[in-house]
Design an enzyme around this catalytic site. Sequence first.
Site, PDB file in Angstrom:
ATOM      1  N   GLU A   1       0.863  -1.163   0.000  1.00 59.16           N
ATOM      2  CA  GLU A   1       0.000   0.000   0.000  1.00 59.16           C
ATOM      3  C   GLU A   1       0.912   1.229   0.000  1.00 59.16           C
ATOM      4  OE1 GLU A   1      -2.733   0.380   3.292  1.00 59.16           O
ATOM      5  OE2 GLU A   1      -3.500   2.258   2.483  1.00 59.16           O
TER       6      GLU A   1
ATOM      7  N   ARG B   1       4.947 -12.502   9.766  1.00 58.47           N
ATOM      8  CA  ARG B   1       5.681 -11.299   9.404  1.00 58.47           C
ATOM      9  C   ARG B   1       6.980 -11.226  10.188  1.00 58.47           C
ATOM     10  NH1 ARG B   1       3.303  -6.059   9.315  1.00 58.47           N
ATOM     11  NH2 ARG B   1       1.548  -6.944   8.233  1.00 58.47           N
TER      12      ARG B   1
ATOM     13  N   LYS C   1       4.115   0.881   9.359  1.00 50.41           N
ATOM     14  CA  LYS C   1       4.270   2.159   8.665  1.00 50.41           C
ATOM     15  C   LYS C   1       3.622   3.284   9.449  1.00 50.41           C
ATOM     16  CE  LYS C   1       3.011   0.209   4.797  1.00 50.41           C
ATOM     17  NZ  LYS C   1       2.525  -0.019   3.446  1.00 50.41           N
TER      18      LYS C   1
HETATM   19  P1  ATP Z   1       2.702  -2.189   7.887  1.00 51.76           P
HETATM   20  O1  ATP Z   1       1.962  -2.737   9.054  1.00 51.76           O
HETATM   21  O2  ATP Z   1       4.152  -2.093   8.093  1.00 51.76           O
HETATM   22  O3  ATP Z   1       2.118  -0.923   7.370  1.00 51.76           O
HETATM   23  P2  ATP Z   1       1.373  -3.606   5.838  1.00 51.76           P
HETATM   24  O4  ATP Z   1       1.169  -5.069   5.842  1.00 51.76           O
HETATM   25  O5  ATP Z   1       0.199  -2.754   6.079  1.00 51.76           O
HETATM   26  O6  ATP Z   1       2.582  -3.287   6.799  1.00 51.76           O
HETATM   27  P3  ATP Z   1       1.620  -3.385   3.022  1.00 51.76           P
HETATM   28  O7  ATP Z   1       2.112  -2.241   2.239  1.00 51.76           O
HETATM   29  O8  ATP Z   1       0.185  -3.721   2.954  1.00 51.76           O
HETATM   30  O9  ATP Z   1       2.043  -3.111   4.525  1.00 51.76           O
HETATM   31  O10 ATP Z   1       2.518  -4.650   2.745  1.00 51.76           O
HETATM   32  C1  ATP Z   1       2.865  -5.146   1.476  1.00 51.76           C
HETATM   33  C2  ATP Z   1       3.258  -6.583   1.607  1.00 51.76           C
HETATM   34  O11 ATP Z   1       4.346  -6.721   2.517  1.00 51.76           O
HETATM   35  C3  ATP Z   1       2.115  -7.382   2.181  1.00 51.76           C
HETATM   36  O12 ATP Z   1       2.021  -8.613   1.482  1.00 51.76           O
HETATM   37  C4  ATP Z   1       2.504  -7.587   3.611  1.00 51.76           C
HETATM   38  O13 ATP Z   1       1.951  -8.762   4.116  1.00 51.76           O
HETATM   39  C5  ATP Z   1       4.028  -7.634   3.527  1.00 51.76           C
HETATM   40  N1  ATP Z   1       4.618  -7.217   4.803  1.00 51.76           N
HETATM   41  C6  ATP Z   1       4.397  -6.073   5.464  1.00 51.76           C
HETATM   42  N2  ATP Z   1       5.070  -6.052   6.628  1.00 51.76           N
HETATM   43  C7  ATP Z   1       5.744  -7.225   6.706  1.00 51.76           C
HETATM   44  C8  ATP Z   1       6.618  -7.812   7.671  1.00 51.76           C
HETATM   45  N3  ATP Z   1       6.937  -7.191   8.786  1.00 51.76           N
HETATM   46  N4  ATP Z   1       7.131  -9.030   7.398  1.00 51.76           N
HETATM   47  C9  ATP Z   1       6.826  -9.657   6.258  1.00 51.76           C
HETATM   48  N5  ATP Z   1       6.007  -9.173   5.317  1.00 51.76           N
HETATM   49  C10 ATP Z   1       5.458  -7.967   5.526  1.00 51.76           C
HETATM   50 MG    MG Z   2      -1.526  -3.118   4.587  1.00 51.59          MG
END
Ligand code: ATP
Ligand code: MG
Length: 565
Positions: A37, A262, A272
């Site tokens: 995102e 994760r 984020k």
């Molecule tokens: P955050 O909580 O850091 O904002 P998010 O999952 O909302 O993370 P996205 O931009 O939606 O962030 O993530 C893109 C991809 O990266 C998704 O498939 C997500 O599952 C993966 N991802 C995000 N954070 C992690 C992590 N800490 N470890 C492994 N994969 C991750």
């Molecule tokens: Mg997300």
Amino acid sequence: MATVDSSQAGNFIREIVEGDVKAGKHDGRVATRFPPEPNGYLHIGHAKSICLNFGIAQEFHGTCNLRYDDTNPTKENLEYVEAIQEDVRWMGFTWDALFYASDYFEQLDEFAVHLIKKGKAYVDSLSAEEIRQHRGTLTEPGRESPHRHRSVEENLDLFARMRTGEFPDGAHVLRAKIDMASPNINMRDPTLYRIRHATHHRTGDTWCIYPTYDYAHPISDAIEGITHSICTLEFEDHRPLYDWVVEEFKGKSRPQQIEFARLNLTHTVMSKRKLLDLVEKKHVAGWDDPRLPTLKGLRRRGFTPEAIRAFCEHIGVAKRDGVVEMALLDHFIREDLNKRAHRVMAVLRPLKVIIDNYPEGQVEEVEAINNPEDLSAGTRKVPLARVVYIEQDDFREVPPKKFFRLTPGQEVRLRYAYIMKCTDVVKDARTGEVAEVHCTYDPETRSGGPQANRKVKGTLHWVSAKHALDAEVRLYDHLLTKADPGDVPEGQDFTANLNPNSLERLTGAKVEPSLKSAPPLSRYQFERQGYFCVDPASSGDKLVFNRTVALRDSWAKIEKARLEP
Ligand code: ATP
Ligand code: MG
């Protein structure tokens, strides 16, 4: 394109994909996607997901798309969109195709209409709070909304008017009609669309209704023909909904959602939202602050994509959440830089040493090895003169036991040069601190000279005072003092654990002249100190170095302690 050998680490996803390929599922085709995102910069957790998605595609000769999950215009923007592409490329990967969920807004809308016509979606006019109250709990079923049985015509009319902007935010939502009594709360008529009068970074003001992740994601996957939709564990309970949407949609493929744990790291935060908070409240200098676990921060800190990929391989892919020690990440960058970083001499906290018997005005060039781990890296000349700087720590007037460095009467070797002996100490009359040290050197002991092999116990790095360049050196420590960011007094958030000493700026450092034109982001080992990276804002007139990691390997220590209980 970089390769990630996902076969080395424990990786159950790889086994699933391999099984599917062997069984001829999806005609043996493998298609993955990385779906960020654009509401922030990528961090090392995303790197794990990048390595996994691109790595699997590579290994099985498949494809991997970069797809922005841009369904929430209020938090997303173009700056993030661009930064994400840069970071994925920096990690060493190239996408087969680039898409945005917003590419599919029209299709998503059409399909919503289709669901309404089939009686599988309806417009609900309860408030967000009322919807929550109707949802029930883990032990109690949900209750139906009074609007659940609206006619198809009424739903079509309301949904069309939602789209044209007739209603304010929150007035209505579109919900799937699934099962309010489902044991899985995600299946209790989940929201598919919400009204949001906001300008989208790509579609502008064309839309004022935006699809939810749970609705847009499976359809985007199906449209692109994704075969394996790899995501993190928090979506495990959403899988029945993912399957429901995919089943209804009947797209190009029936992708399979697979969840993995994760990555969490000690002494930092990864979400984020929290990173944005640190940036906005100016706890750090920006998204690329070298203390952050963002890929931009790590790059500015001196990390290499190779080290990050090796780290990701090593930690593997698990089905249960865990926390990885930051020291392990440090270990991987140290291993990588040890092989390739050129060694140089830099004095972080200088102490002036005058070699009294060294001829005034004489300059010699000593030959220094660029990298003992890679002799093809060659040698360089380092100037030596009568006055040199050594590290303040390398001198003690009253030495503790086993202090093999410089102390009155004791000999040490200046690296690549002579053996010298301390003869006198001059103190600042006012403060009583050591101002300078006087030595005499033994001219026979230069390498190549008759006494070159004479052994002394200490070898010090140094720079010639006359030739040294001034530099600022920034030393970094953990962003958070505690391993667990959530370990805070009641009522406080993770910022209570911010380490007040996470950045130490040494403005009076002296470095050898070969660093004059060191390009931004180039990496060096400062002998006996650690690995350092030239800050992007550094210039020949004002050199700035960021410490990537100290030489001492605390990870090796942790492992050793584990082996010797
Ligand atoms: P955050 O909580 O850091 O904002 P998010 O999952 O909302 O993370 P996205 O931009 O939606 O962030 O993530 C893109 C991809 O990266 C998704 O498939 C997500 O599952 C993966 N991802 C995000 N954070 C992690 C992590 N800490 N470890 C492994 N994969 C991750
Ligand atoms: Mg997300």
